[in-house]
Design a protein around this motif. Structure first.
Motif, short mmCIF file in Angstrom:
data_model
loop_
_atom_site.label_atom_id
_atom_site.label_comp_id
_atom_site.label_asym_id
_atom_site.label_seq_id
_atom_site.Cartn_x
_atom_site.Cartn_y
_atom_site.Cartn_z
N ARG A 183 36.90 41.36 47.03
CA ARG A 183 36.60 42.53 45.87
C ARG A 183 35.34 43.37 46.32
O ARG A 183 34.68 42.01 46.24
CB ARG A 183 36.52 41.64 44.45
N ASN B 67 39.93 42.11 37.51
CA ASN B 67 39.77 41.19 38.85
C ASN B 67 40.77 42.15 39.87
O ASN B 67 40.90 41.50 40.78
CB ASN B 67 39.04 40.31 38.97
N GLY C 57 37.81 38.31 34.30
CA GLY C 57 37.22 37.25 35.50
C GLY C 57 38.54 36.87 35.83
O GLY C 57 39.73 37.56 35.30
N TRP D 270 34.96 28.47 39.87
CA TRP D 270 35.73 30.05 40.53
C TRP D 270 34.36 30.91 41.62
O TRP D 270 33.55 30.80 40.79
CB TRP D 270 35.79 30.90 39.12
N SER E 115 35.87 36.14 47.70
CA SER E 115 37.32 36.95 47.68
C SER E 115 36.62 38.56 47.78
O SER E 115 35.41 38.55 48.78
CB SER E 115 37.96 37.43 46.11
N TRP F 110 39.76 36.57 42.69
CA TRP F 110 39.28 35.75 42.02
C TRP F 110 40.12 34.60 42.00
O TRP F 110 40.96 35.28 40.80
CB TRP F 110 38.63 36.06 40.74
N LEU G 163 32.30 33.54 42.81
CA LEU G 163 32.00 35.20 42.83
C LEU G 163 32.04 36.03 44.04
O LEU G 163 32.32 36.86 43.88
CB LEU G 163 31.46 35.36 42.24
#
Length: 419
Positions: free
Chosen positions: A224, A239, A177, A217, A222, A247, A219
């Motif tokens: 991603r 990440n 992460g 944070w 973003s 992230w 998950l």
């Protein structure tokens, strides 16, 4: 209180990874249901309880461990080999790089070791001469079906984890992460709605700003789209993704003081809030609640605080369960009446150290990490199953998330181990 319980015991053998034998090759061409195409058979068999499939035939047993079968919940545990000993000639303990990760398959009633994080090797300190009577905590959360390590201790009592370490049971891969601006230990850690929260704690040394800080944070925050191979000096995934947002940790409203940096604390995600107390067990404590929508802190209701006497966990972020570790009583919180309602009292629940809740069951690690007691909180009367710890290990922490896909690694034996 419900005292009438049915108690059964599941086995404790550890099943290590094994290879697929050549004499099973014909199973790849065997029809799941004679006369039906496999894709139609899949639809039918997906509706059958996996324990029935496991105990019926070889091809159905193979199906439930394939990626195409809906994953069922399993217990994931952080394990410490019990044969390790403290190196009395040094200021640290000879426990670095000795942690194992495993999951318990309730269908085959076997423990399976997870692939270890490989690069760099995970080096954690669990025992230390200054803390003879206790293990140094390893803090982790389960988010979106993943197991995430957030905080632990390294040599010289320094923070061991600079960026979260994530295990995805469906891909069987570890990934990283985003880096923490201040790696820490003895913090408050929790999750809510696929967002990880870390509050307070101690870095390389005590700092009042860190002790009052709160970061989150997301998950899902973003673009991603999945794991990828990064360019850093590691064969694991991170990440970073070219052309996409990364992230990151976001600063939130801080605590009013540093009183939540004294112990490793579980922040319980419940109805859009995070609930936590600063001391474990029956000792006098303070409790606070964080509202994630308004980014504000408030005092914990009196009844909730007074009755919080052991480890706690939330079921689907809707119901908080707590074990009174001195009485061995499992209770749930009634928000309307501000009281804890007793569900069951059991001798095995005394000295409870960790708790996880999912799928209508509450799992409790007993004192010393010896055995996991699983309470079916939906059944009437309550049903208790004892899952023995793997031989030669003690449980340091646990979570309940989907089982790991293991197409060519399923168990050959049939054992009664449903929970």
């Amino acid at each position: 209180m419900i005292n009438s319980t049915n108690i059964t015991t599941a086995g404790a053998a550890v099943k290590r990874r094994k290879t697929h034998h050549p004499h099973h090759v014909d199973d790849d061409h065997q029809s799941l249901i004679p006369g039906l195409p496999d894709h139609i058979a899949h639809i039918c068999l997906n509706l059958v309880h996996p324990f029935t499939l496991f105990s019926t035939c070889h091809s159905w047993r193979k199906l439930i461990y394939s990626p195409s079968f809906p994953p069922y919940l399993s217990i994931y545990a952080l394990l410490l080999p019990s044969h390790k000993s403290i190196d009395e000639t040094s200021n640290s303990a000879n426990y670095t790089n000795s942690i194992e990760f495993a999951y318990f398959d309730p269908i085959s009633s076997k423990w399976h070791l997870l692939p270890p994080p490989s690069d760099p090797p995970l080096r954690l300190l669990v025992k230390h001469p200054s803390f003879i009577s206790r293990n140094l905590p390893i803090q982790s959360v389960s988010v979106a079906g993943n197991l995430i390590l957030l905080a632990a201790t390294a040599d010289h009592l320094l923070p061991a984890i600079s960026r979260p370490l994530i295990f995805n049971p469906l891909t069987k891969q570890w990934s990283y992460g985003p880096p923490l601006a201040t790696p820490r230990r003895w913090c408050a850690a929790g999750a809510l709605n696929d967002v990880v929260y870390v509050a307070s704690g101690v870095g390389s040394h005590y700092n009042s700003e860190v002790a009052r800080s709160v970061v989150r944070w997301d998950l899902n925050g973003s673009n991603r789209s999945g794991p990828h191979c990064c360019t850093c000096k590691s064969d694991m995934y991170c990440n970073r993704k070219e052309g996409k947002n990364e992230w990151k940790w976001q600063e939130m409203s801080g605590l009013k003081d540093g009183k939540f940096s004294r112990e490793a604390i579980d922040a319980i995600g419940w109805k859009g809030k995070l609930c936590m107390v600063n001391v474990k067990g029956d000792a006098a404590k303070e409790g606070i609640i964080y509202n994630v929508r308004t980014d504000t802190w408030q005092e914990m209701p009196e009844g909730m605080l007074m009755g919080w006497r052991g480890p706690a966990a939330a079921m689907a972020e809707e119901t908080i369960y707590m074990v009174d570790e001195s009485k061995g009583a499992l209770r749930k919180y009634d928000e309307e009446k501000d009281i804890w309602v007793e569900i069951v009292e059991n001798e095995r629940l005394k000295g409870a150290e960790y708790i996880a809740a999912a799928g209508g069951r509450v799992c409790v690690v007993g004192g010393g990490g010896n055995g996991i007691t699983v309470v079916d909180v939906v059944a009437e009367p309550s049903r208790v199953v004892v899952v023995e710890s793997p031989v030669g290990f003690q449980v340091l922490n646990m979570h309940v998330i989907p089982r790991m896909s293991q197409l060519a690694e399923y168990s050959e034996s049939i054992e009664q181990g449903e929970y």
